[in-house]
Design an enzyme around this catalytic site. Structure first.
Site, PDB file in Angstrom:
ATOM      1  CG  ASP A   1      -2.055   0.949   1.161  1.00 49.32           C
ATOM      2  OD1 ASP A   1      -2.132   1.700   0.173  1.00 49.32           O
ATOM      3  OD2 ASP A   1      -2.889   0.954   2.084  1.00 49.32           O
ATOM      4  CG  ASP A   2      -0.250   4.901  -0.004  1.00 48.75           C
ATOM      5  OD1 ASP A   2      -1.014   4.545  -0.922  1.00 48.75           O
ATOM      6  OD2 ASP A   2      -0.573   5.747   0.850  1.00 48.75           O
TER       7      ASP A   2
ATOM      8  CB  CYS B   1      -5.834   2.949  -2.236  1.00 50.11           C
ATOM      9  SG  CYS B   1      -6.780   4.291  -1.500  1.00 50.11           S
TER      10      CYS B   1
ATOM     11  CG  HIS C   1      -9.824   1.168   0.687  1.00 51.49           C
ATOM     12  ND1 HIS C   1      -8.788   2.061   0.541  1.00 51.49           N
ATOM     13  CD2 HIS C   1     -10.902   1.911   1.054  1.00 51.49           C
ATOM     14  CE1 HIS C   1      -9.198   3.279   0.825  1.00 51.49           C
ATOM     15  NE2 HIS C   1     -10.484   3.218   1.141  1.00 51.49           N
TER      16      HIS C   1
ATOM     17  CG  ASP D   1      -2.122   0.872  -3.240  1.00 54.75           C
ATOM     18  OD1 ASP D   1      -0.965   1.290  -3.074  1.00 54.75           O
ATOM     19  OD2 ASP D   1      -3.084   1.233  -2.520  1.00 54.75           O
ATOM     20  CG  ASN D   2      -1.554   4.299  -4.656  1.00 55.22           C
ATOM     21  OD1 ASN D   2      -2.667   3.898  -4.305  1.00 55.22           O
ATOM     22  ND2 ASN D   2      -0.677   4.768  -3.784  1.00 55.22           N
TER      23      ASN D   2
END
Length: 538
Positions: free
Chosen positions: A39-40, A79, A135, A311-312
């Site tokens: 994540d991130d 996300c 999410h 995810d990004n």
């Protein structure tokens, strides 16, 4: 003596034959698949991608033993729509999906009739599990945490699920196992608008959105979330392997690392050279190492495809700014951050390992996207998909295996947070039909939402449209970059190549016409901008 020797030789031959038969049978079955979606995690957040203030030996080993990609992209710079694209092989624009879902008001964003990674693999005979950050909404219209949380992951092809419903920075701050909140007690229900007993941390909020359910909330300890999810993933792998070691398994492990709040377990605090941001990366690397070690212990390493990605891009929040000041570049030298259309928002780490199949210590500069995973996995299990089932993904299996001499993908549509900035990538060219990045709008160093042109006040990065942290008054109305010559988007050449510009704009209009007939989904930055303008008029 001769008889004994003969019997021994016969026994050895039988054992060798039996062992060879077992080995051949195991190698001939479909491979396990472990997909780790961080994540991130930015393009510059791993030492194998150039980081020097953090050290990621376990992830680096995946790259050494497998294949790393330098031009891989998430479907979105945000996300929730990114995860939608990864699981469905469908551009988020088709769902009119632009921003993060909320944990309390959004129903399941993926139609239960839609094909997903999990449903394709389950139909092919896999055991399937989703562990980590979800999410993507729950329930038909919205979740009721006092009731069964369905539809959810189990209705999309997962046999088992243990997850955080939204994100580690926002409510409800609980774990869900399959259809129920872990630790839920009907005698102590959730209460909307009540203060929660959850722990408080910097960059965490929403404490009064939903309370009650103390037992469930107390199970969620921020510094142990990573460990808890790692343990659940490993426990599931061991259980399905023990139940039937001939049956392949698919694990989708979506870590909460390294999304804020940065709450690594105590043993990782102070271990990096860039603060809690880097410490959280170190915990992520440990999680990956423990999962890979489990595959070794189960004897499944040789027959497992492991994919590690994010995810990004990285976000320049409080922790990200502290890391930058310490000399750590979240997205390397790429321009931009999470939420925005510039490369730093969506160009992400991507590593694939499959011993004997994917060439070790190899790399690729070819364009790929997470949107391609559905078609790739479907090809792996010999499952033909129609264009309706997988409208936007392509089979990248030859690329993973090192067999593709030319890029298999030439065109990619990328969704930033703001619909006006829907982005087209074709070959070496990137076209953004608006000014700035279309992501976060924080204007000052120290703002949690620092982004876009204003971020250059801290980063010192150069872009021809930006002067003193703002877009020039005479800047072009849109942006065009040749990434082969200008990977870091320093010079906007909009207006210099009218034929290319028109070609990309025509492609963009074609895809704009395919934006789904739904209300805009997710938290969108443009709404904040519109509300701010309304307030200024008052």
């Amino acid at each position: 003596m001769k008889i004994n020797q003969l019997l021994s030789a016969l026994a050895i031959s039988l054992l060798a034959l039996f062992g060879m038969s077992c080995s051949t049978e195991k190698e001939s079955r479909l491979p396990n698949i472990v997909l780790i979606n961080a994540d991130d995690l930015g393009y510059g957040d791993l030492s194998c991608y150039g980081a020097t203030k953090v050290h990621t030996p376990n992830i680096d080993k995946l790259a050494t033993e497998g294949r790393s990609f330098s031009d891989a992209h998430s479907a979105s710079a945000v996300c929730s729509p990114s995860r939608y694209g990864l699981l469905t092989g469908t551009y988020p624009l088709r769902r009119n999906f632009w921003g993060p879902t909320t944990g309390l008001t959004d129903g399941l964003t993926i139609d239960t009739a839609q094909i997903t990674l999990a449903s394709v693999l389950k139909d092919a005979g896999y055991s399937t599990a989703c562990v980590g950050k979800w999410h993507l909404g729950l329930g038909v219209d919205k979740p009721d945490f006092n009731k069964e949380l369905k539809p959810g992951p189990l209705e999309l092809g997962f046999d088992y699920a243990y997850y955080v419903p939204m994100v580690n920075s926002g409510p409800p701050f609980v774990f869900v196992e399959n259809h129920w909140v872990d630790g839920y007690d009907p005698a102590d229900p959730f209460v909307l608008g009540k203060k929660s007993v959850t722990q408080k941390w910097p960059e965490k909020g929403g404490y009064t959105a939903i309370g009650g359910a103390e037992k469930a909330h107390l199970l969620y300890r921020d510094e142990q979330v990573g460990t808890t999810l790692k343990d659940k993933a490993i426990e599931w792998m061991k259980n399905v392997h023990a139940a039937d070691d001939d049956k392949p398994f698919f694990l989708y492990l979506a870590t909460t690392n390294i999304h804020h709040p940065f709450t690594p377990a105590p043993q990782f605090k102070g271990t990096s050279e860039c603060g809690r941001y880097g410490d959280f990366i170190h915990e992520l690397d440990w999680i990956v190492g423990e999962v890979v070690k489990t595959l070794d212990e189960l004897g499944e390493t040789e027959n497992t495809l492991v994919i590690f990605t994010s995810d990004n891009g990285g976000m320049l929040n409080f922790g990200g700014q502290d890391a930058w000041k310490a000399g750590h570049k979240l997205n390397g030298d790429l321009l931009g951050f999470k939420f925005g259309a510039w490369e730093g928002g969506h160009r992400i780490p991507f590593i694939a390992k499959w011993p004997g199949k994917i060439p070790a210590n190899s790399s690729s500069e070819h364009l790929i996207s997470q949107i391609d995973l559905l078609a790739t996995f479907a090809s792996l299990v010999d499952k033909p998909l129609t264009k309706k089932e997988c409208p936007d993904g392509i089979n990248q299996l030859p690329e993973l295996l090192g067999q593709a001499k030319e890029p298999l993908r030439d065109l990619l549509i990328i969704s930033p947070n703001t619909p006006s900035h829907l982005t087209v990538r074709k070959g070496d060219w990137l076209y953004i039909p608006a000014q700035d990045a279309g992501g976060f709008q924080g204007k000052n160093i120290g703002d949690h939402t620092l982004g876009g042109a204003a971020a250059t006040k801290l980063t010192g990065q150069v872009n021809s449209d930006i002067v003193d942290g703002a877009i020039r008054a005479d800047a072009p109305p849109a942006q065009l970059y040749n990434l082969k010559d200008d990977m870091y988007e320093a010079r906007n050449v909009y207006g210099e190549y009218p034929e290319i510009q028109k070609e990309l704009d025509d492609i963009l209009q074609k895809y704009r016409a395919e934006i789904g007939p739904y209300p805009e989904l997710g938290w969108i930055q443009k709404k904040i901008i519109e509300n701010r303008k309304k307030q200024q008029k008052k």
